[in-house]
Design a protein around this motif. Structure first.
Motif, PDB file in Angstrom:
ATOM      1  N   GLY A 158     -44.613  42.394  16.191  1.00 42.26           N
ATOM      2  CA  GLY A 158     -45.379  41.634  15.408  1.00 42.26           C
ATOM      3  C   GLY A 158     -45.348  40.115  15.753  1.00 42.26           C
ATOM      4  N   SER A 159     -45.373  39.756  16.925  1.00 43.49           N
ATOM      5  CA  SER A 159     -45.550  38.380  17.373  1.00 43.49           C
ATOM      6  C   SER A 159     -47.049  37.822  17.356  1.00 43.49           C
ATOM      7  CB  SER A 159     -45.168  38.303  19.041  1.00 43.49           C
ATOM      8  OG  SER A 159     -43.822  38.385  18.787  1.00 43.49           O
ATOM      9  N   MET A 160     -47.356  37.049  16.684  1.00 35.88           N
ATOM     10  CA  MET A 160     -48.837  36.516  16.722  1.00 35.88           C
ATOM     11  C   MET A 160     -48.872  34.984  17.089  1.00 35.88           C
ATOM     12  SD  MET A 160     -49.832  37.579  13.009  1.00 35.88           S
ATOM     13  CE  MET A 160     -49.378  39.270  12.407  1.00 35.88           C
ATOM     14  N   CYS A 161     -49.824  34.611  17.997  1.00 33.29           N
ATOM     15  CA  CYS A 161     -50.320  33.570  18.473  1.00 33.29           C
ATOM     16  C   CYS A 161     -51.846  33.367  17.815  1.00 33.29           C
ATOM     17  CB  CYS A 161     -50.132  33.219  19.906  1.00 33.29           C
ATOM     18  SG  CYS A 161     -48.702  33.047  20.522  1.00 33.29           S
ATOM     19  N   GLN A 162     -52.058  31.914  17.656  1.00 33.57           N
ATOM     20  CA  GLN A 162     -53.432  31.505  17.261  1.00 33.57           C
ATOM     21  C   GLN A 162     -53.926  30.412  18.003  1.00 33.57           C
ATOM     22  OE1 GLN A 162     -53.679  30.407  13.300  1.00 33.57           O
ATOM     23  NE2 GLN A 162     -55.889  31.061  13.133  1.00 33.57           N
ATOM     24  N   SER A 163     -55.120  30.481  18.534  1.00 43.46           N
ATOM     25  CA  SER A 163     -55.871  29.451  19.039  1.00 43.46           C
ATOM     26  C   SER A 163     -56.836  28.999  18.176  1.00 43.46           C
ATOM     27  CB  SER A 163     -56.495  29.814  20.432  1.00 43.46           C
ATOM     28  OG  SER A 163     -57.375  28.765  20.906  1.00 43.46           O
ATOM     29  N   VAL A 164     -57.091  27.650  18.093  1.00 45.93           N
ATOM     30  CA  VAL A 164     -57.966  27.020  17.158  1.00 45.93           C
ATOM     31  C   VAL A 164     -59.248  26.303  18.123  1.00 45.93           C
ATOM     32  CG1 VAL A 164     -56.730  27.062  15.001  1.00 45.93           C
ATOM     33  CG2 VAL A 164     -56.808  25.070  16.640  1.00 45.93           C
ATOM     34  N   ASP A 165     -59.220  26.525  19.302  1.00 46.57           N
ATOM     35  CA  ASP A 165     -59.762  25.593  20.242  1.00 46.57           C
ATOM     36  C   ASP A 165     -60.682  26.774  21.354  1.00 46.57           C
ATOM     37  OD1 ASP A 165     -57.907  26.201  21.985  1.00 46.57           O
ATOM     38  OD2 ASP A 165     -57.375  24.267  22.398  1.00 46.57           O
ATOM     39  N   GLY A 166     -60.849  27.962  20.968  1.00 46.62           N
ATOM     40  CA  GLY A 166     -61.527  28.794  21.759  1.00 46.62           C
ATOM     41  C   GLY A 166     -60.763  29.461  22.848  1.00 46.62           C
ATOM     42  N   SER A 167     -59.554  29.506  22.591  1.00 42.51           N
ATOM     43  CA  SER A 167     -58.401  30.176  23.578  1.00 42.51           C
ATOM     44  C   SER A 167     -57.958  29.165  24.702  1.00 42.51           C
ATOM     45  CB  SER A 167     -59.043  31.398  24.318  1.00 42.51           C
ATOM     46  OG  SER A 167     -59.743  31.327  25.415  1.00 42.51           O
ATOM     47  N   ASN A 168     -58.242  27.847  24.566  1.00 46.85           N
ATOM     48  CA  ASN A 168     -57.751  27.097  25.571  1.00 46.85           C
ATOM     49  C   ASN A 168     -56.298  26.903  25.395  1.00 46.85           C
ATOM     50  OD1 ASN A 168     -60.100  26.435  26.965  1.00 46.85           O
ATOM     51  ND2 ASN A 168     -60.756  25.121  25.087  1.00 46.85           N
TER      52      ASN A 168
END
Length: 129
Positions: free
Chosen positions: A78-88
């Protein structure tokens, strides 16, 4: 079908996410449980390998866009990562939220998402960001 990328052979399942303006992402876990990502800016005509920090040493295999430039990836435990800059760049938004593997997810809008998992007998979970 026409092959447009043969960058990494022998990988487990992965998932596509396409947004507006031609951008798209493909996230997959390798046989060594290492995350590999491909990025397109031309509606999938060409794909470029992309190795953002925080993803390559973990096993992520599902992704979805949650906003104009916000990408969420999920995987083992259930690990989750989020990018808010288009996957940079990515940051953990949740670790080990399920004991099993997150299999797929979709968001109905920028805030509300659903995922399937294989914990116990499996199921569907909802989140509001």
């Amino acid at each position: 079908w026409q092959i447009v990328s043969e960058t990494w052979p022998s990988h487990y399942r992965g998932q596509f996410a396409f947004g507006n303006n031609g951008e798209g992402y493909f996230v997959m876990a390798s046989l060594q449980y290492v995350t590999r990502t491909l990025v397109t800016t031309d509606n999938g005509e060409t794909w470029t390998p992309h190795e953002p920090a925080n993803l390559t040493d973990r096993s992520f295999h599902a992704c979805c866009l949650t906003g104009a430039s916000s990408l969420l990836v999920v995987g083992q435990s259930g690990s989750m990562c989020q990018s808010v800059d288009g996957s940079n760049t990515f940051s953990f938004s949740s670790q080990n939220c399920f004991g099993g593997m997150v299999l797929d997810m979709q968001f109905t809008d920028d805030q509300t998402g659903y995922l399937t998992h294989n914990l116990d007998e499996g199921g569907v979970a909802q989140t509001v960001l």
